[in-house]
Design a protein around this motif. Structure first.
Motif, mmCIF file in Angstrom:
data_model
loop_
_atom_site.group_PDB
_atom_site.id
_atom_site.type_symbol
_atom_site.label_atom_id
_atom_site.label_comp_id
_atom_site.label_asym_id
_atom_site.label_seq_id
_atom_site.Cartn_x
_atom_site.Cartn_y
_atom_site.Cartn_z
ATOM 1 N N ALA A 21 104.700 123.375 80.880
ATOM 2 C CA ALA A 21 105.412 122.616 79.851
ATOM 3 C C ALA A 21 106.800 123.212 79.717
ATOM 4 C CB ALA A 21 104.677 122.693 78.529
ATOM 5 N N TYR A 22 107.810 122.353 79.555
ATOM 6 C CA TYR A 22 109.170 122.853 79.333
ATOM 7 C C TYR A 22 109.273 123.421 77.925
ATOM 8 C CZ TYR A 22 110.933 121.131 83.743
ATOM 9 O OH TYR A 22 111.164 120.971 85.080
ATOM 10 N N PRO A 23 110.267 124.283 77.694
ATOM 11 C CA PRO A 23 110.388 124.936 76.378
ATOM 12 C C PRO A 23 110.399 123.947 75.213
ATOM 13 C CG PRO A 23 111.974 125.871 77.913
ATOM 14 C CD PRO A 23 111.291 124.749 78.630
ATOM 15 N N ASP A 24 110.904 122.736 75.439
ATOM 16 C CA ASP A 24 110.939 121.777 74.326
ATOM 17 C C ASP A 24 109.603 121.061 74.139
ATOM 18 O OD1 ASP A 24 110.815 120.116 76.488
ATOM 19 O OD2 ASP A 24 112.576 118.921 75.969
ATOM 20 N N GLY A 25 108.598 121.464 74.913
ATOM 21 C CA GLY A 25 107.275 120.895 74.724
ATOM 22 C C GLY A 25 106.927 119.767 75.681
ATOM 23 N N THR A 26 107.918 119.255 76.432
ATOM 24 C CA THR A 26 107.631 118.186 77.392
ATOM 25 C C THR A 26 106.675 118.688 78.466
ATOM 26 O OG1 THR A 26 109.946 117.621 77.171
ATOM 27 C CG2 THR A 26 108.696 116.430 78.853
ATOM 28 N N THR A 27 105.659 117.895 78.746
ATOM 29 C CA THR A 27 104.738 118.276 79.813
ATOM 30 C C THR A 27 105.423 118.072 81.148
ATOM 31 O OG1 THR A 27 102.943 117.470 78.456
ATOM 32 C CG2 THR A 27 102.440 117.877 80.775
ATOM 33 N N GLY A 28 105.491 119.096 81.934
ATOM 34 C CA GLY A 28 106.063 118.972 83.267
ATOM 35 C C GLY A 28 104.961 118.675 84.271
ATOM 36 N N LEU A 29 103.945 119.522 84.284
ATOM 37 C CA LEU A 29 102.808 119.345 85.190
ATOM 38 C C LEU A 29 101.525 119.460 84.386
ATOM 39 C CD1 LEU A 29 103.997 121.631 88.130
ATOM 40 C CD2 LEU A 29 104.261 119.154 87.903
ATOM 41 N N GLY A 46 106.618 109.316 93.398
ATOM 42 C CA GLY A 46 106.244 109.181 91.994
ATOM 43 C C GLY A 46 107.426 108.627 91.238
ATOM 44 N N ALA A 47 107.128 107.959 90.128
ATOM 45 C CA ALA A 47 108.198 107.356 89.340
ATOM 46 C C ALA A 47 109.128 108.439 88.796
ATOM 47 C CB ALA A 47 107.586 106.564 88.195
ATOM 48 N N ASN A 48 110.242 108.057 88.244
ATOM 49 C CA ASN A 48 111.148 109.024 87.607
ATOM 50 C C ASN A 48 110.386 109.769 86.514
ATOM 51 O OD1 ASN A 48 113.709 106.581 87.846
ATOM 52 N ND2 ASN A 48 113.551 108.423 89.055
ATOM 53 N N GLY A 49 110.562 111.069 86.506
ATOM 54 C CA GLY A 49 109.910 111.863 85.469
ATOM 55 C C GLY A 49 108.449 112.162 85.738
ATOM 56 N N SER A 50 107.975 111.879 86.950
ATOM 57 C CA SER A 50 106.556 112.121 87.238
ATOM 58 C C SER A 50 106.291 113.586 87.584
ATOM 59 C CB SER A 50 106.094 111.208 88.374
ATOM 60 O OG SER A 50 106.915 111.408 89.499
ATOM 61 N N GLY A 51 107.324 114.363 87.783
ATOM 62 C CA GLY A 51 107.122 115.802 87.982
ATOM 63 C C GLY A 51 107.455 116.331 89.365
ATOM 64 N N LYS A 52 108.133 115.537 90.183
ATOM 65 C CA LYS A 52 108.439 115.978 91.551
ATOM 66 C C LYS A 52 109.327 117.218 91.554
ATOM 67 C CE LYS A 52 110.301 111.951 92.493
ATOM 68 N NZ LYS A 52 110.091 111.223 91.234
ATOM 69 N N SER A 53 110.446 117.131 90.838
ATOM 70 C CA SER A 53 111.370 118.275 90.836
ATOM 71 C C SER A 53 110.712 119.495 90.200
ATOM 72 C CB SER A 53 112.641 117.925 90.069
ATOM 73 O OG SER A 53 113.281 116.826 90.663
ATOM 74 N N LEU A 205 111.078 111.185 97.664
ATOM 75 C CA LEU A 205 111.940 110.026 97.897
ATOM 76 C C LEU A 205 111.353 108.815 97.196
ATOM 77 C CD1 LEU A 205 111.477 108.807 101.600
ATOM 78 C CD2 LEU A 205 109.862 110.203 100.377
ATOM 79 N N HIS A 206 112.147 107.783 97.097
ATOM 80 C CA HIS A 206 111.681 106.569 96.411
ATOM 81 C C HIS A 206 111.524 105.383 97.361
ATOM 82 C CE1 HIS A 206 111.839 108.235 92.389
ATOM 83 N NE2 HIS A 206 113.024 108.766 92.678
ATOM 84 N N GLN A 207 112.059 105.491 98.577
ATOM 85 C CA GLN A 207 112.011 104.348 99.493
ATOM 86 C C GLN A 207 110.682 104.315 100.232
ATOM 87 O OE1 GLN A 207 114.264 106.740 99.228
ATOM 88 N NE2 GLN A 207 116.296 106.113 99.914
ATOM 89 N N SER B 207 125.207 126.466 83.876
ATOM 90 C CA SER B 207 125.190 127.856 84.295
ATOM 91 C C SER B 207 123.760 128.299 84.569
ATOM 92 C CB SER B 207 125.867 128.743 83.257
ATOM 93 O OG SER B 207 125.107 128.766 82.081
ATOM 94 N N ARG B 208 122.825 127.778 83.772
ATOM 95 C CA ARG B 208 121.428 128.124 84.009
ATOM 96 C C ARG B 208 120.964 127.558 85.353
ATOM 97 N NH1 ARG B 208 117.371 124.911 80.739
ATOM 98 N NH2 ARG B 208 117.846 123.622 82.546
ATOM 99 N N ASP B 209 121.281 126.282 85.585
ATOM 100 C CA ASP B 209 120.880 125.643 86.840
ATOM 101 C C ASP B 209 121.515 126.335 88.037
ATOM 102 O OD1 ASP B 209 119.457 123.889 85.381
ATOM 103 O OD2 ASP B 209 120.854 122.217 85.574
#
Ligand SMILES: Nc1ncnc2c1ncn2[C@@H]1O[C@H](COP(=O)(O)OP(=O)(O)OP(=O)(O)O)[C@@H](O)[C@H]1O
Ligand SMILES: [Mg+2]
Lengths: 289, 231
Positions: A21-29, A46-53, A205-207, B207-209
């Motif tokens: 989870a990211y520090p702001d509470g958003t679930t990443g994985l 996966g769609a945008n925000g699905s957790g690839k990055s 990728l998205h294509q 800067s963090r990134d």
């Protein structure tokens, strides 16, 4: 140098029930598991925000899962300074946003950064830089400052920067975004060459038509979870799954269904996923010799 | 102005000459103009610089002259005061205000013009270096001269991110304008506030990134890069 813990293992990179989870509470994985085999070409979709990055940042040890484990060659990641250095010289990550990755105003200098950090001599590093400039097709940008480059050009410099490190695994976060069609073909061909040389290539990728033609394995993410792992053909057979994850099937696949609906092609066959597959079918039906 | 200089630094005819040689040339010009209070020396330095810049570096004379006017304006206001004095003995020109006599003395005038020319000579020498040397080469030179790595690493990042910041700002302003952000005074104030606040936050995130991305390529304590290949 490479010490393989267990010579029988086939999976190169493995994630088991990782949560983040990211520090702001958003679930990443969200209890994500996946396996990547050595020497494969893997597409992560996966769609945008699905957790690839987010997943990619876990695979090179930047982010640490709150729960679960990540294993590289059967060994759990070692987050010590030394462990990370070793990991990152073997797993190269090309970031999604090139402006984040390029720190030097000189194209050449930026590319030389990784090789020098790996302890290569200046002469070796120079050779790597020249080669990387050449294979990514940006030799003519050598003397340009980074701040004058177009977005697609910057993306190629980023790819060159990781290519120059010759990692065993190369992970690319949307490398084709912003590239022109010829540029995209060029990069895909480069990735194929890396693959032939034994590198494991992972990209998001998205294509979908590129997924169909290029990937040997596909992993589909949805809301931070793995919902599919397998080959592209079996993925495209699952329309409802794709639909649920906000993804589309490649156009030849849709075209086939349209042609079936119009009564031009017989139903019941396995739908083709690329242009040549569709052409074959049309050929068989209409040009019987 | 920064952009003019940076553009020429990357595209002039002397770009690929060794930064050491250009640095040395600039240093010689600087020392000559500062240590000899003779107009002839300063003028020679300025003319030589102009010649080198136009003939060797192929930078238009106009560009150089335009750039020179910026410090010249400053210097002029500073040196003019030296030319004036109270009740000058060898007045070239004078006037009286109430009971005071204010004028320009011949000696004052000479001192002022010498000072002006010396400063201009020194400025021209520095312009020669910055106009012909890309920043990355200058940083390389500072490294060769054993400047502490922290400083040169900071210079490298500052330089790169000046442009990132400028580009981001420009993109945000364009985006705001496209949605009528600066059409009225009230809108402008609001848009500008949003812009400033967001630039600050973005810079922090950046800067963090940046650190993350550097670490992914094995960054530990030093930004090790190859010298730029010249020629
Ligand atoms: N720095 C961050 N802080 C908070 N939440 C974040 C951060 N980065 C990502 N997220 C959130 O984590 C989730 C996964 O994001 P991620 O960037 O991994 O998606 P993605 O699959 O790469 O998407 P895209 O296709 O748009 O690149 C999203 O809900 C996103 O909003
Ligand atoms: Mg992403």
């Amino acid at each position: 140098m490479i010490n393989i813990v267990n010579p029988n293992i086939h999976s190169l990179l493995e994630a088991e029930h990782i949560e983040f989870a990211y520090p702001d509470g958003t679930t990443g994985l969200n209890r994500l598991s996946m396996t990547i085999q050595q020497g494969r070409k893997v597409a992560i979709v996966g769609a945008n925000g699905s957790g690839k990055s987010t997943l990619f940042l876990h695979l090179n040890g930047t982010l640490k899962p709150r729960r679960g484990a990540i294993r590289f060659q059967g060994k759990e990641l070692d987050y010590s300074r030394k462990g990370l250095r070793e990991l990152r010289s073997r797993i190269g990550l090309v970031f999604q946003d090139p402006d984040v990755q390029l720190f030097s105003a000189s194209v050449e200098q930026d590319i030389s950064f990784g090789p020098l950090n790996m302890g290569l001599s200046p002469a070796e590093a120079r050779q790597r830089v020249d080669e990387a400039l050449e294979v990514t097709g940006i030799g003519d940008l050598r003397h340009r400052p980074v701040h004058g480059l177009s977005y697609g050009q910057k993306k190629r410099v980023c790819i060159a920067g990781i290519y120059a490190m010759k990692p065993e695994v190369i992970i690319l976060d949307e490398p084709l975004a912003w590239l022109d069609p010829v540029g995209a073909k060029h990069i895909l061909a480069l990735l194929d060459r890396l693959h032939e040389a034994g590198t494991t290539v992972i990209m998001s990728l998205h294509q979908m038509d590129i997924v169909a033609r290029w990937a040997q394995d596909v992993i589909v993410l949805h809301k931070g979870e793995t919902v599919f792992e397998g080959n592209p053909l079996s993925l495209f057979a699952q329309d409802d799954l794709l639909h649920r994850c906000g993804l589309e099937t490649p156009w030849p696949h849709e075209m086939y269904h349209d042609l079936v609906r119009m009564g031009l092609l017989p139903p019941g066959e396995a739908a083709p996923v690329d242009k040549s597959g569709l052409l074959d079918m049309i050929n068989r039906k209409f040009c019987k010799r | 102005m920064i952009f003019t200089i940076d553009q020429w630094a990357w595209s002039n005819g002397l770009r690929d000459t060794s930064p050491r040689r250009k640095g040395l040339a600039a240093l010689v010009g600087l020392i000559l103009s500062l240590s000899f209070p003779l107009p002839a020396v300063s003028v020679t330095v300025i003319i030589l610089t102009a010649l080198l810049l136009t003939v060797k570096a192929r930078i238009p004379l106009r560009t150089f002259l335009k750039l020179m006017t910026v410090p010249a304006a400053f210097l002029l206001t500073g040196t003019v005061t030296i030319a004036f004095s109270l009740s000058p003995v060898d007045a070239v020109w004078q006037t009286s205000i109430y009971s005071y006599v204010i004028g320009i003395s011949a000696q004052g005038l000479q001192e002022a013009s010498t000072l002006l020319l010396r400063s201009l000579g020194a400025t021209a020498s520095l312009y020669f270096f910055v106009l012909t040397t890309p920043m990355v080469d200058a940083i390389e030179l500072f490294n060769d001269l054993r400047t502490p790595r922290v400083l040169t690493d900071l210079m490298l990042l500052t330089y790169r991110f000046t442009f990132v910041l400028m580009e981001t700002t420009q993109a945000m302003i364009t985006a705001q304008e496209a949605r009528l952000g600066y059409t009225t005074t009230a809108n402008s104030f609001r848009s500008f506030g949003i812009l400033a606040a967001n630039l600050f936050i973005r810079s922090l995130l950046r800067s963090r990134d940046l650190y993350t991305a550097l670490a992914a390529r094995g960054y530990e304590d030093e930004l090790r890069v190859l010298p730029r290949k010249r020629g």
